[in-house]
Design a protein around this motif. Sequence first.
Motif, mmCIF file in Angstrom:
data_model
loop_
_atom_site.group_PDB
_atom_site.id
_atom_site.type_symbol
_atom_site.label_atom_id
_atom_site.label_comp_id
_atom_site.label_asym_id
_atom_site.label_seq_id
_atom_site.Cartn_x
_atom_site.Cartn_y
_atom_site.Cartn_z
ATOM 1 N N TYR A 91 0.843 -1.211 0.000
ATOM 2 C CA TYR A 91 0.000 0.000 0.000
ATOM 3 C C TYR A 91 0.874 1.255 0.000
ATOM 4 O O TYR A 91 0.627 2.196 -0.766
ATOM 5 C CB TYR A 91 -0.917 -0.020 1.229
ATOM 6 C CG TYR A 91 -1.747 1.237 1.402
ATOM 7 C CD1 TYR A 91 -3.015 1.347 0.831
ATOM 8 C CD2 TYR A 91 -1.262 2.320 2.130
ATOM 9 C CE1 TYR A 91 -3.770 2.510 0.983
ATOM 10 C CE2 TYR A 91 -1.999 3.489 2.282
ATOM 11 C CZ TYR A 91 -3.262 3.565 1.707
ATOM 12 O OH TYR A 91 -3.988 4.713 1.846
ATOM 13 N N THR A 109 2.677 1.676 -3.461
ATOM 14 C CA THR A 109 1.749 2.114 -4.505
ATOM 15 C C THR A 109 1.329 3.564 -4.285
ATOM 16 O O THR A 109 1.210 4.341 -5.242
ATOM 17 C CB THR A 109 0.509 1.201 -4.535
ATOM 18 O OG1 THR A 109 0.925 -0.160 -4.641
ATOM 19 C CG2 THR A 109 -0.387 1.537 -5.715
ATOM 20 N N ILE A 146 -1.296 2.793 -13.578
ATOM 21 C CA ILE A 146 -0.387 1.977 -12.764
ATOM 22 C C ILE A 146 -0.756 0.498 -12.858
ATOM 23 O O ILE A 146 -1.915 0.123 -12.661
ATOM 24 C CB ILE A 146 -0.422 2.426 -11.286
ATOM 25 C CG1 ILE A 146 -0.147 3.943 -11.187
ATOM 26 C CG2 ILE A 146 0.588 1.644 -10.460
ATOM 27 C CD1 ILE A 146 -0.258 4.499 -9.781
ATOM 28 N N CYS A 195 0.439 -3.745 -12.008
ATOM 29 C CA CYS A 195 1.144 -4.592 -11.024
ATOM 30 C C CYS A 195 1.639 -5.855 -11.709
ATOM 31 O O CYS A 195 0.875 -6.547 -12.385
ATOM 32 C CB CYS A 195 0.199 -4.958 -9.876
ATOM 33 S SG CYS A 195 0.918 -6.111 -8.684
ATOM 34 N N PHE A 220 -1.688 -3.239 -3.152
ATOM 35 C CA PHE A 220 -1.652 -2.445 -4.387
ATOM 36 C C PHE A 220 -3.060 -1.994 -4.769
ATOM 37 O O PHE A 220 -3.315 -0.804 -5.028
ATOM 38 C CB PHE A 220 -1.028 -3.297 -5.494
ATOM 39 C CG PHE A 220 -1.252 -2.795 -6.890
ATOM 40 C CD1 PHE A 220 -0.522 -1.725 -7.395
ATOM 41 C CD2 PHE A 220 -2.191 -3.412 -7.719
ATOM 42 C CE1 PHE A 220 -0.729 -1.265 -8.696
ATOM 43 C CE2 PHE A 220 -2.392 -2.961 -9.015
ATOM 44 C CZ PHE A 220 -1.663 -1.890 -9.502
ATOM 45 N N LEU A 225 -5.064 1.937 -4.834
ATOM 46 C CA LEU A 225 -5.702 2.479 -6.030
ATOM 47 C C LEU A 225 -7.211 2.636 -5.863
ATOM 48 O O LEU A 225 -7.818 3.545 -6.438
ATOM 49 C CB LEU A 225 -5.397 1.582 -7.235
ATOM 50 C CG LEU A 225 -3.939 1.607 -7.712
ATOM 51 C CD1 LEU A 225 -3.739 0.659 -8.878
ATOM 52 C CD2 LEU A 225 -3.511 3.018 -8.115
ATOM 53 N N PHE A 236 4.141 -1.475 -10.234
ATOM 54 C CA PHE A 236 4.495 -2.021 -8.924
ATOM 55 C C PHE A 236 4.867 -3.480 -9.121
ATOM 56 O O PHE A 236 4.088 -4.266 -9.663
ATOM 57 C CB PHE A 236 3.322 -1.899 -7.953
ATOM 58 C CG PHE A 236 3.511 -2.691 -6.679
ATOM 59 C CD1 PHE A 236 4.645 -2.518 -5.892
ATOM 60 C CD2 PHE A 236 2.563 -3.635 -6.280
ATOM 61 C CE1 PHE A 236 4.828 -3.261 -4.728
ATOM 62 C CE2 PHE A 236 2.740 -4.369 -5.111
ATOM 63 C CZ PHE A 236 3.869 -4.185 -4.335
#
Length: 327
Positions: free
Chosen positions: A171, A174, A185, A187, A204, A208, A246
């Motif tokens: 967290y 991100t 973004i 992952c 993550f 968002l 990420f």
Amino acid sequence: MNMKYTIKEIAELTGVAKSTVSKALNGQKGVSEEKRIEIMKLASEYNYIPNAAARALSHNKSETIGILISADYEYTLSTSYWIEIISAVSYEAEKNGYNLLVITQDKDEPLKSLENAILKKSIDGLVVPAEYVRADLIKLLNTSGIPFVIQGRTPLCNHYCVDVRNKEGAYLLTSRLIENGGKNIACIAGPKEFLYNKERVEGFKSALKEQGIKNPPVVHSPYTEEETVKNISVFLKQNPHIDSVFITAGGDFLFFIFDTMRKFGFDLDKIGFAVFDDYKPIHYIIKPVVSARQPIKQMGAQNAKILLQLINNEEPPNSSLFDISIV
């Protein structure tokens, strides 16, 4: 003085039983402080060195702890993570009079080496990476009664473990990508079956979601080069407008990802990266990059501490969770 005395001779010189000398030398109760000082002084003067094999036999212990690593140790040792874990476990074990035995898993017979070590009583306890925990391994460890601690956590076994707060760390990483202006973004994560990857993806998505993004692009891949290149290639074709990434794990996995992105025309210096690993070379290869520094030495030491407590029939904490720091 080069003369060396045996425990029997020290007992005769101090006028006590051999068991009393043994207690004094091993820091056990049942010896007066005055007599303990006398015995320790004499042992020092006459270069008394306890016979490790005899001591282990008398205590029914090997005075060795084991750590399991994958047969695919080319990947396992491709990052500083496991090297530092092994080093920290070894250092803590040595401080407490124990040796460390590294046990590799054979690809065809993954439990063979461990079974042999248990059968030969070569180890008193075992550190197990969470990724290697399977039903057959749990059964072997429970049947043998050997104490063990898990580096990481796994849904297959609720047991003594050491880990970082994966979801919270992801967290934070991100959130930093968002603060740095990331709009699209993605992952890229390691194998879905590993709990730490699952938790990091959750962290993550949570960051968002707070920004109103509910379904960000996510891809999972094994860590091998062939599989990583194949999976990331498909992913990049489907998501050509990524401006930040990420990545849930480090080591060679990172470089397989970077190489693939370059082949697809991405300028890595213009992509924001957040990596759940503080693998130092990446800071010299690409910019900008945000990484998670895990307290690896503390975790390795904690594995050994918990294991030694279990070996000594003490009750350690059920789990030890550490925070990451942002680099």
